[in-house]
Design a protein around this motif. Structure first.
Motif, short mmCIF file in Angstrom:
data_model
loop_
_atom_site.label_atom_id
_atom_site.label_comp_id
_atom_site.label_asym_id
_atom_site.label_seq_id
_atom_site.Cartn_x
_atom_site.Cartn_y
_atom_site.Cartn_z
N GLY A 31 0.81 -1.21 0.00
CA GLY A 31 0.00 0.00 0.00
C GLY A 31 0.84 1.26 0.00
O GLY A 31 2.08 1.23 0.11
N GLU A 32 0.15 2.42 -0.14
CA GLU A 32 0.84 3.71 -0.14
C GLU A 32 1.49 3.95 1.22
O GLU A 32 0.82 3.90 2.25
CB GLU A 32 -0.15 4.84 -0.47
N GLY A 33 2.78 4.23 1.19
CA GLY A 33 3.54 4.39 2.42
C GLY A 33 4.37 3.17 2.75
O GLY A 33 5.18 3.20 3.68
N ALA A 34 4.18 2.10 1.98
CA ALA A 34 4.98 0.87 2.18
C ALA A 34 5.70 0.55 0.88
O ALA A 34 6.80 1.06 0.65
CB ALA A 34 4.09 -0.27 2.65
N ASP A 35 5.06 -0.27 0.01
CA ASP A 35 5.69 -0.60 -1.27
C ASP A 35 5.21 0.31 -2.40
O ASP A 35 5.51 0.07 -3.56
CB ASP A 35 5.45 -2.07 -1.62
N GLU A 36 4.45 1.37 -2.06
CA GLU A 36 4.05 2.41 -3.00
C GLU A 36 4.43 3.76 -2.41
O GLU A 36 4.62 3.89 -1.20
CB GLU A 36 2.54 2.35 -3.27
N GLU A 37 4.54 4.77 -3.27
CA GLU A 37 4.93 6.11 -2.78
C GLU A 37 3.97 6.61 -1.72
O GLU A 37 2.75 6.43 -1.87
CB GLU A 37 4.98 7.09 -3.96
N PRO A 38 4.49 7.23 -0.68
CA PRO A 38 5.92 7.39 -0.35
C PRO A 38 6.50 6.07 0.16
O PRO A 38 6.02 5.53 1.17
CB PRO A 38 5.90 8.45 0.75
N PHE A 39 7.50 5.56 -0.52
CA PHE A 39 8.05 4.24 -0.23
C PHE A 39 8.68 4.18 1.16
O PHE A 39 9.33 5.12 1.61
CB PHE A 39 9.11 3.87 -1.28
N ASN A 40 8.45 3.04 1.82
CA ASN A 40 9.15 2.69 3.07
C ASN A 40 8.96 3.70 4.19
O ASN A 40 9.82 3.86 5.05
CB ASN A 40 10.66 2.50 2.80
N LEU A 41 7.82 4.40 4.17
CA LEU A 41 7.47 5.22 5.33
C LEU A 41 7.12 4.30 6.50
O LEU A 41 7.48 4.56 7.65
CB LEU A 41 6.30 6.15 4.98
N PHE A 42 6.42 3.22 6.18
CA PHE A 42 6.14 2.15 7.14
C PHE A 42 6.88 0.90 6.66
O PHE A 42 6.83 0.56 5.48
CB PHE A 42 4.64 1.86 7.22
N VAL A 43 7.57 0.25 7.57
CA VAL A 43 8.31 -0.98 7.24
C VAL A 43 7.96 -2.05 8.26
O VAL A 43 7.56 -1.74 9.40
CB VAL A 43 9.84 -0.73 7.22
N VAL A 44 8.10 -3.29 7.84
CA VAL A 44 7.80 -4.40 8.73
C VAL A 44 9.01 -5.32 8.79
O VAL A 44 9.68 -5.57 7.77
CB VAL A 44 6.53 -5.16 8.27
N ASP A 45 9.30 -5.78 9.97
CA ASP A 45 10.34 -6.80 10.13
C ASP A 45 9.79 -8.12 9.60
O ASP A 45 8.77 -8.62 10.09
CB ASP A 45 10.73 -6.92 11.60
N ARG A 46 10.46 -8.65 8.60
CA ARG A 46 9.93 -9.82 7.92
C ARG A 46 9.77 -11.02 8.86
O ARG A 46 8.88 -11.83 8.70
CB ARG A 46 10.84 -10.21 6.75
N THR A 47 10.60 -11.08 9.89
CA THR A 47 10.57 -12.23 10.79
C THR A 47 9.61 -12.06 11.95
O THR A 47 8.81 -12.94 12.27
CB THR A 47 11.99 -12.51 11.33
N THR A 48 9.64 -10.87 12.58
CA THR A 48 8.84 -10.66 13.80
C THR A 48 7.45 -10.10 13.52
O THR A 48 6.56 -10.20 14.36
CB THR A 48 9.56 -9.70 14.75
N GLY A 49 7.28 -9.43 12.36
CA GLY A 49 6.01 -8.77 12.08
C GLY A 49 5.87 -7.42 12.75
O GLY A 49 4.80 -6.82 12.71
#
Length: 279
Positions: A31-49
């Protein structure tokens, strides 16, 4: 909350699948703010969530972020149905009121209390909250004259006539500097100023007078359709308006209809003509 640094926090939200046994599930955000612009505003730890935020937010740029949490097994198949992850950005009072140039007019001799115009400041903070509730006041008036000619309702921003002596022939234009304070004018409110221009409209409140009390002229005999003289009228009302333009009449001495008089609309002069041959 906007303008607040959450980057030191281990997480601001968490995605977790009951099927996550050991390291069997990977977590993603879309979604927007993650894998859409603005990119990587919110990120998730792939292992812990654990969901983290990487920058400070600005509500005036974006009020909502509607993300989707995804849990997948290592082979790429979904471990769970996607989960909506919605963030609402809360408002802070970080924007002062501001004004665009506003212009109005009012007729001279208008009564005190007459409405001149509605003044409106803008505020980028959230509408309907104390952060964008504005209190108004007049800071200054040019020309100053004998005092403030107008009053401004603090709550509504409506501008009214204050004094009885609005006279276009004395002052035909006022420039006001007005101030708006948010937080309803309370302590800590942010302040902005702007300019309001008020034009004073003319009414027919001046009697025309003649430049002289007596005029002398001469004309040759045996001629007609000639200008004998010009009679200047003086009127303090708005130049070239109907209130200023004077109508001339011959009231005595023209029983034989030898003369006519008409108004020169550019100069407001009565043009006296001989229209018949004078013997």
């Amino acid at each position: 909350m906007e303008n607040t640094d959450y980057r030191h926090k281990e997480f601001i939200a968490k995605i977790h699948s009951d099927k996550d046994l050991g390291e069997s599930v990977d977590y993603f955000l879309t979604g927007e703010g993650a894998d859409e612009e603005p990119f990587n505003l919110f990120v998730v730890d792939r292992t812990t969530g654990f969901v983290r935020i990487t920058e400070l937010l600005d509500r005036e740029k974006c009020q909502f972020y509607n993300l989707t949490g995804v849990a997948r097994f290592k082979d790429g198949t979904k471990a769970e149905d996607d989960v909506p992850l919605a963030f609402t950005v809360l408002d802070q009072n970080d924007n002062p009121p501001y004004f665009e140039l506003q212009m109005g007019d009012i007729a001279e001799e208008s009564r005190p209390g007459s409405v001149v115009m509605q003044i409106k400041a803008k505020d980028k903070d959230q509408p309907g909250t104390i952060n964008s509730e504005i209190s108004y006041r007049i800071v200054s008036q040019e020309p100053a004259g004998s005092g403030h000619m107008f009053t401004l309702d603090r709550a509504t921003g409506q501008l009214h006539v204050k004094e009885e002596n609005l006279d276009r022939e004395t002052i035909d234009f006022y420039k006001l500097v007005v101030e708006g304070t948010d937080m309803g004018g309370g302590s800590g409110g942010l302040v902005g100023t702007g300019t309001v221009e008020v034009k004073i409209l003319d009414i027919n409140d001046n009697i025309p007078t003649l430049e002289k009390s007596e005029y002398d002229g001469e004309v040759e005999e045996n001629v007609a359709d000639v200008i004998v003289m010009r009679i200047k009228a003086i009127d303090e009302d708005l130049r070239h308006s109907d209130n200023w333009l004077t109508l001339f009449k011959i009231t005595k001495g023209n029983e034989d209809n030898l003369f006519s008089i008409e108004t020169d609309k550019e100069t407001n002069e009565g043009v006296l003509k001989l229209i018949k041959v004078f013997m």
